[in-house]
Scaffold this motif. Structure first.
Motif, PDB file in Angstrom:
ATOM      1  N   VAL A  46      42.743  38.923   8.982  1.00  0.00           N
ATOM      2  CA  VAL A  46      42.229  40.184   9.482  1.00  0.00           C
ATOM      3  C   VAL A  46      41.611  39.953  10.855  1.00  0.00           C
ATOM      4  CG1 VAL A  46      40.014  39.867   8.313  1.00  0.00           C
ATOM      5  CG2 VAL A  46      40.769  42.164   8.909  1.00  0.00           C
ATOM      6  N   ALA A  47      41.896  40.867  11.783  1.00  0.00           N
ATOM      7  CA  ALA A  47      41.352  40.759  13.137  1.00  0.00           C
ATOM      8  C   ALA A  47      39.935  41.330  13.173  1.00  0.00           C
ATOM      9  CB  ALA A  47      42.254  41.518  14.113  1.00  0.00           C
ATOM     10  N   PRO A  48      39.138  40.916  14.150  1.00  0.00           N
ATOM     11  CA  PRO A  48      37.796  41.475  14.275  1.00  0.00           C
ATOM     12  C   PRO A  48      37.826  43.001  14.377  1.00  0.00           C
ATOM     13  CG  PRO A  48      38.055  39.575  15.709  1.00  0.00           C
ATOM     14  CD  PRO A  48      39.411  39.884  15.166  1.00  0.00           C
ATOM     15  N   GLY A  49      36.929  43.652  13.666  1.00  0.00           N
ATOM     16  CA  GLY A  49      36.817  45.102  13.735  1.00  0.00           C
ATOM     17  C   GLY A  49      37.606  45.868  12.708  1.00  0.00           C
ATOM     18  N   VAL A  50      38.540  45.208  12.024  1.00  0.00           N
ATOM     19  CA  VAL A  50      39.316  45.890  10.981  1.00  0.00           C
ATOM     20  C   VAL A  50      38.412  46.182   9.788  1.00  0.00           C
ATOM     21  CG1 VAL A  50      41.184  45.605   9.286  1.00  0.00           C
ATOM     22  CG2 VAL A  50      41.548  44.961  11.676  1.00  0.00           C
ATOM     23  N   GLN A  51      38.506  47.399   9.266  1.00  0.00           N
ATOM     24  CA  GLN A  51      37.721  47.812   8.105  1.00  0.00           C
ATOM     25  C   GLN A  51      38.547  47.743   6.825  1.00  0.00           C
ATOM     26  OE1 GLN A  51      36.527  51.770   9.900  1.00  0.00           O
ATOM     27  NE2 GLN A  51      34.622  51.227   8.879  1.00  0.00           N
ATOM     28  N   ARG A  52      37.901  47.348   5.752  1.00  0.00           N
ATOM     29  CA  ARG A  52      38.529  47.334   4.424  1.00  0.00           C
ATOM     30  C   ARG A  52      37.827  48.372   3.552  1.00  0.00           C
ATOM     31  NH1 ARG A  52      37.513  45.257  -0.640  1.00  0.00           N
ATOM     32  NH2 ARG A  52      39.326  44.541  -1.839  1.00  0.00           N
ATOM     33  N   VAL A  53      38.597  49.309   2.993  1.00  0.00           N
ATOM     34  CA  VAL A  53      38.038  50.392   2.171  1.00  0.00           C
ATOM     35  C   VAL A  53      38.716  50.376   0.801  1.00  0.00           C
ATOM     36  CG1 VAL A  53      37.636  52.870   1.981  1.00  0.00           C
ATOM     37  CG2 VAL A  53      37.688  51.777   4.256  1.00  0.00           C
ATOM     38  N   GLN A  54      37.933  50.137  -0.234  1.00  0.00           N
ATOM     39  CA  GLN A  54      38.476  50.181  -1.597  1.00  0.00           C
ATOM     40  C   GLN A  54      38.837  51.621  -1.939  1.00  0.00           C
ATOM     41  OE1 GLN A  54      38.565  47.078  -3.154  1.00  0.00           O
ATOM     42  NE2 GLN A  54      39.989  47.988  -4.625  1.00  0.00           N
ATOM     43  N   VAL A  55      40.010  51.824  -2.528  1.00  0.00           N
ATOM     44  CA  VAL A  55      40.502  53.164  -2.810  1.00  0.00           C
ATOM     45  C   VAL A  55      40.644  53.375  -4.318  1.00  0.00           C
ATOM     46  CG1 VAL A  55      42.447  54.763  -2.552  1.00  0.00           C
ATOM     47  CG2 VAL A  55      41.732  53.329  -0.616  1.00  0.00           C
ATOM     48  N   LYS A  56      40.013  54.413  -4.810  1.00  0.00           N
ATOM     49  CA  LYS A  56      40.254  54.923  -6.160  1.00  0.00           C
ATOM     50  C   LYS A  56      40.108  56.432  -6.066  1.00  0.00           C
ATOM     51  CE  LYS A  56      39.690  54.012 -11.022  1.00  0.00           C
ATOM     52  NZ  LYS A  56      39.129  53.135 -12.053  1.00  0.00           N
ATOM     53  N   GLU A  57      41.195  57.077  -5.710  1.00  0.00           N
ATOM     54  CA  GLU A  57      41.236  58.502  -5.433  1.00  0.00           C
ATOM     55  C   GLU A  57      42.177  59.160  -6.429  1.00  0.00           C
ATOM     56  OE1 GLU A  57      40.027  61.790  -2.982  1.00  0.00           O
ATOM     57  OE2 GLU A  57      39.398  59.688  -2.935  1.00  0.00           O
ATOM     58  N   GLY A  58      41.611  59.835  -7.447  1.00  0.00           N
ATOM     59  CA  GLY A  58      42.454  60.331  -8.525  1.00  0.00           C
ATOM     60  C   GLY A  58      43.086  59.161  -9.248  1.00  0.00           C
ATOM     61  N   ARG A  59      44.398  59.169  -9.340  1.00  0.00           N
ATOM     62  CA  ARG A  59      45.088  58.040  -9.971  1.00  0.00           C
ATOM     63  C   ARG A  59      45.331  56.888  -8.996  1.00  0.00           C
ATOM     64  NH1 ARG A  59      50.521  59.526 -12.675  1.00  0.00           N
ATOM     65  NH2 ARG A  59      50.884  60.601 -10.695  1.00  0.00           N
ATOM     66  N   VAL A  60      45.252  57.159  -7.708  1.00  0.00           N
ATOM     67  CA  VAL A  60      45.648  56.190  -6.692  1.00  0.00           C
ATOM     68  C   VAL A  60      44.628  55.059  -6.594  1.00  0.00           C
ATOM     69  CG1 VAL A  60      46.137  55.839  -4.248  1.00  0.00           C
ATOM     70  CG2 VAL A  60      46.892  57.934  -5.382  1.00  0.00           C
ATOM     71  N   GLN A  61      45.132  53.814  -6.657  1.00  0.00           N
ATOM     72  CA  GLN A  61      44.269  52.645  -6.557  1.00  0.00           C
ATOM     73  C   GLN A  61      44.862  51.643  -5.576  1.00  0.00           C
ATOM     74  OE1 GLN A  61      42.480  51.153 -10.248  1.00  0.00           O
ATOM     75  NE2 GLN A  61      43.626  52.716 -11.355  1.00  0.00           N
ATOM     76  N   GLY A  62      43.997  51.104  -4.738  1.00  0.00           N
ATOM     77  CA  GLY A  62      44.456  50.131  -3.762  1.00  0.00           C
ATOM     78  C   GLY A  62      43.358  49.829  -2.765  1.00  0.00           C
ATOM     79  N   THR A  63      43.769  49.367  -1.595  1.00  0.00           N
ATOM     80  CA  THR A  63      42.833  49.057  -0.518  1.00  0.00           C
ATOM     81  C   THR A  63      43.412  49.555   0.794  1.00  0.00           C
ATOM     82  OG1 THR A  63      42.182  47.038  -1.697  1.00  0.00           O
ATOM     83  CG2 THR A  63      41.492  47.247   0.581  1.00  0.00           C
ATOM     84  N   LEU A  64      42.587  50.271   1.550  1.00  0.00           N
ATOM     85  CA  LEU A  64      42.994  50.784   2.852  1.00  0.00           C
ATOM     86  C   LEU A  64      42.375  49.924   3.943  1.00  0.00           C
ATOM     87  CD1 LEU A  64      44.317  52.952   4.653  1.00  0.00           C
ATOM     88  CD2 LEU A  64      42.193  54.284   4.415  1.00  0.00           C
ATOM     89  N   PHE A  65      43.206  49.463   4.862  1.00  0.00           N
ATOM     90  CA  PHE A  65      42.746  48.696   6.017  1.00  0.00           C
ATOM     91  C   PHE A  65      42.921  49.548   7.273  1.00  0.00           C
ATOM     92  CE2 PHE A  65      43.614  45.467   2.878  1.00  0.00           C
ATOM     93  CZ  PHE A  65      42.577  44.564   3.055  1.00  0.00           C
ATOM     94  N   LEU A  66      41.835  49.683   8.037  1.00  0.00           N
ATOM     95  CA  LEU A  66      41.831  50.526   9.226  1.00  0.00           C
ATOM     96  C   LEU A  66      41.528  49.688  10.463  1.00  0.00           C
ATOM     97  CD1 LEU A  66      39.763  53.493   7.784  1.00  0.00           C
ATOM     98  CD2 LEU A  66      42.204  53.553   8.365  1.00  0.00           C
TER      99      LEU A  66
END
Length: 420
Positions: free
Chosen positions: A132-152
């Motif tokens: 991961v590069a500096p400044g990238v955000q990691r957001v855990q996702v559990k939205e309804g049925r959807v599960q994963g990780t969002l990287f921004l």
């Protein structure tokens, strides 16, 4: 005193580095060894032999390896050849945010044949490989049925969105998504089986789940709303192709060594039921070391009884890129890609592309990733043969990653409003 340097000492995992040793005895066979321990404490190692020049130097950009894990001039060969001391264990980065892989390099001024050297090295160095590069955000996702990780990526966006899918290992794998975000994409590492309360197997696949995931990603305030990309490997490539075929939100698709029909399980999407082509498990071949070759297990979609299971690739709204290794021993990926492209062309769809890589196996991963010809997967009872040849495969990883980034970057619309 022998000196060893690596530059840069800190880099992204998909970036090359330069390795040099000097102050060596002239015209001397030496050994350079690399090793690391993953988060589970498993040891991975590689080694190659080199002959120093008349000035007592070895530069991996110019000096050919005479033997060891490979021969020839391959600056990143020691990374490509990393293999586990534990049989059939694949190197996977799990904690992408908290720590890098620390790779240790060692120089021995002799032909070091031991896997674990008994003497100390003449010189050593350490480098850190971040996912991961500096400044990238990691957001855990559990939205309804959807599960994963969002990287921004850093910044306000809007960023081109990509759904990232894996195959036989199930669970949640983040290392590719974190690298995608490091290259400017909003990447959703999407789990769909063997994770939390998600199904333990892929006996049935509900495409509505993946539609919900695309809508979640597309509606994120930092993500372009003009459509998303999908990147899938192995079983994930099959899912990616199903998404492209039925979901109009998909603007670009990359499929890495997958099938092109519902295989082994049913695909459901509302009233649509696409029956899976039954696996022919009786065609598995076992080797002397207990691993298995499943190349012939997936049925031929062109057979009359299987044609209804083929994915209607001609319905895809955007381009599709098949990346295939011609030495894949898990699927007949090149054949599958060819019949799918032929189907698309028959229906007038011209933007289906095939990139075939001679000597490459199943796991085409980001550049500098170790070659994995055979490994265990949690969802499979015995070790699987993935195929490929070390040098050819790892060169293919460099090319395929560039083509992946290019296709996604050039074809995912970048718009603040929902204009798709």
């Amino acid at each position: 005193m022998v000196l060893l340097t690596v530059s840069p000492e800190v880099a992204l995992a998909d970036e090359p580095v330069k390795i040099r040793a000097w102050e060596l005895p002239t015209q001397q066979i030496i050994t350079i060894r690399a090793w690391l321990k993953d988060e589970k404490g498993k040891l991975f190692y590689s080694r190659a032999f080199y002959r120093s020049d008349d000035e007592g130097k070895v530069d991996l950009e110019h000096t050919p390896a005479t033997g060891g894990d490979f021969c020839g001039v391959h600056p990143m060969g020691l990374f490509w050849a990393l293999k586990s001391m534990t049989p059939f264990f694949k190197l996977i980065k799990r904690d992408v945010m908290g720590s890098p892989f620390e790779i240790h390099l060692e120089v021995y001024c002799h032909l070091e044949m031991n896997v674990i050297p008994e003497c100390s090295p003449e010189a050593s160095a350490c480098l850190r490989r971040w996912y991961v590069a500096p400044g990238v955000q990691r957001v855990q996702v559990k939205e309804g049925r959807v599960q994963g990780t969002l990287f921004l990526p850093p910044g306000e966006g809007p960023f081109q969105g990509v759904v990232d899918l894996f195959g036989p290992y199930g669970a949640l794998q983040e290392f590719r998504s974190s690298l995608l975000a490091s290259h400017g994409f909003a990447a959703l590492a999407l789990a769909y089986f063997v994770y939390e309360d998600l199904p333990k197997t892929t006996n049935s696949l509900d495409l509505k789940y993946f539609e919900e995931a695309t809508e979640f990603l597309r509606n994120h305030p930092k993500v372009s709303r003009g459509g998303i990309g999908v990147l899938g490997a192995s079983k994930g490539a099959e899912v990616a192709l199903a998404m492209a075929s039925y979901l109009p939100q998909v603007a670009a698709t990359v499929c890495i060594n997958g099938t092109v029909a519902a295989s082994g399980y049913t695909i459901n999407y509302g009233d649509l039921v696409l029956s899976g082509i039954p696996y022919e498990a009786e065609k598995v071949l076992f080797t002397h070391n207990g691993s298995c070759n499943a190349f012939h297990v997936v049925g031929d979609p062109t057979k009359t009884e299987n044609q209804a299971s083929m994915l209607p690739v001609e319905k895809a709204k955007g381009p599709i890129l098949y990346l295939v290794g011609d030495k894949d021993e898990s699927y007949d990926s090149l054949y599958f890609a060819k019949i799918s492209a032929a189907r698309a062309e028959k229906h007038g769809k011209k933007d289906v592309y095939i990139e075939s890589f001679p000597g490459a196996g199943h796991f085409l991963e980001p550049p500098c990733s170790p070659f994995c010809p055979v490994s265990r997967a949690p969802s499979i009872a015995v070790p699987m043969i993935w195929g490929g040849e070390l040098i050819a495969h790892c060169r293919a990883q460099e090319l395929s990653w560039t083509k992946t980034l290019d296709l996604l970057r050039n074809n995912i619309p970048c718009a603040r409003d929902n204009t798709f």
